[in-house]
Motif scaffolding. Sequence first.
Motif, PDB file in Angstrom:
ATOM      1  N   ALA A  84       0.839  -1.196   0.000  1.00  0.00           N
ATOM      2  CA  ALA A  84       0.000   0.000   0.000  1.00  0.00           C
ATOM      3  C   ALA A  84       0.877   1.250   0.000  1.00  0.00           C
ATOM      4  CB  ALA A  84      -0.912   0.006   1.221  1.00  0.00           C
ATOM      5  N   LEU A 114      -7.784  -4.013   2.342  1.00  0.00           N
ATOM      6  CA  LEU A 114      -6.916  -3.129   1.565  1.00  0.00           C
ATOM      7  C   LEU A 114      -7.730  -2.595   0.393  1.00  0.00           C
ATOM      8  CD1 LEU A 114      -4.044  -1.988   1.173  1.00  0.00           C
ATOM      9  CD2 LEU A 114      -3.586  -3.949  -0.318  1.00  0.00           C
ATOM     10  N   ASN A 115      -7.971  -1.290   0.417  1.00  0.00           N
ATOM     11  CA  ASN A 115      -8.845  -0.670  -0.583  1.00  0.00           C
ATOM     12  C   ASN A 115     -10.173  -1.421  -0.707  1.00  0.00           C
ATOM     13  OD1 ASN A 115      -6.987   1.406  -1.337  1.00  0.00           O
ATOM     14  ND2 ASN A 115      -5.816  -0.126  -2.493  1.00  0.00           N
ATOM     15  N   GLU A 118      -4.950   3.467   2.785  1.00  0.00           N
ATOM     16  CA  GLU A 118      -5.561   2.431   1.945  1.00  0.00           C
ATOM     17  C   GLU A 118      -6.008   1.222   2.757  1.00  0.00           C
ATOM     18  OE1 GLU A 118      -3.294   1.383  -1.546  1.00  0.00           O
ATOM     19  OE2 GLU A 118      -2.261   3.309  -1.530  1.00  0.00           O
TER      20      GLU A 118
END
Length: 488
Positions: free
Chosen positions: A186, A210-211, A191
């Motif tokens: 990241a 993650l995102n 994120e």
Amino acid sequence: MSFKIAIIGAGSVGFTKKLFTDILCVPEFKDIEFALTDVSEHNLQMIKAILDRIVEANRLPTRVTATTDRRKALEGARYVISCVRVGGLEAYADDIRIPLKYGIDQCVGDTICAGGILYGQRNIPVILDFCKDMREVAETNVKFLNYANPMAMNTWAAIEYGKVDTVGLCHGVQHGAEQIAEVLGAKSTQELDYVCSGINHQTWFIDLRLNGRPIGKDELVAAFEAHPVYSQQEKLRIDVLKRFGVYSTESNGHLSEYLPWYRKRPDEITRWIDMSDWIHGETGGYLRYSTETRNWFETEYPQFLEAASKPIDRAKRSNEHASHILEALETNRVYRGHFNVKNNGVITNLPQDAIIESPGFVDRFGINMAAGITLPEACAATCIASINVQRMSVHAAISGDIDLLKLAVLHDPLVGAVSTPEEVWQMVDEMVVAQAAWLPQYAHAVPAASERLSTSQVKTREWAGAARRSVRSIEELRAEQAALKQAG
């Protein structure tokens, strides 16, 4: 806005400076007062000079006062921040040295284990004195922000016995999130979304995204094992991740002493730790680091004073919780963080009276915890073992019951893996006698403890530990700094 913040233990110079500049990153706070207090007049004057230089360089109306009279500093304070280490490095050295004689090898010794428990015995009577002063002379609804370890024990005592609105603050969650973001590639922690819950220094990333994409155990293990640095520095932590299925917030060295499995034999210690820095498991690592830091600051003070002349860079505001909590409470700009508070149903499978560390949101109405979290069973079991030790330790510190103190130490996971009951009883006697100056609640027990020590047949050994490094001289530290600058 105009209000008063008192900082107890303000002689913790580097940390006090960080909190001070963080708080002044909030534009509305430029006209507040900081009241510094410490038992060391010398340290107080050094930190006051640094903070005065910051105020002058940034042309702020902020007021800074300093006094060894704690009660005076607390008068009219809306917020009180504690950074105290009762007994200083002298008592801390005994927290590491004496347990070593009984085979207990600690990296930090400030949370549980033999050192952390005795640290709590020194701190809790003083914490209660702070609370008494706050109730009597601070603002009516004063909020106490405790940064001092042992975090859970200090916060437990302040809430349960001090009767002051208290929150415990640590940065382990933020540091763990930074590691995870890095190994997953990241660009920043922005994120990464996560729920991290448990108890201080045993907090677990139970939900990672993650995102927006969920991150599972196998992906996280692979990412850590592929990382060229963390794969070596965090071997024990990665092993726990593999077995428990979730990542712990705490460093390799911290985590190793809260569990009964990795530091029980010298050969096991060297197998699981890394000596590239103190935090990865070195014997007495934090004691060495703290000693070097103190010596460095005393010698290089003019450099610290010169650095204080630079303008505050709001973009470099740290992720320490204090300034963000104050900003949310005073401006209603909502802040999400991880806070140490009494459980009261927040985590469903931990005791209700425990001090837990879990997500919450802050606004004008206070700290609002996200309730109904259930930990994985192995994480809960590990936390409960520590909670039971913390509870007994707090009650022993309040009552001055040396037998209860010995039972608390006996039930510590690492102590129990290493020492016999006879060894624990003698070790606690030895620590109480050595630290009597900071343990007023045990004054009645010291003569009998001394007598038992004089006739004891329990054998001990003198050794430095499985992985000890010597305190570096100022010249060695300068050479290392120069080498880092040249390499960078």
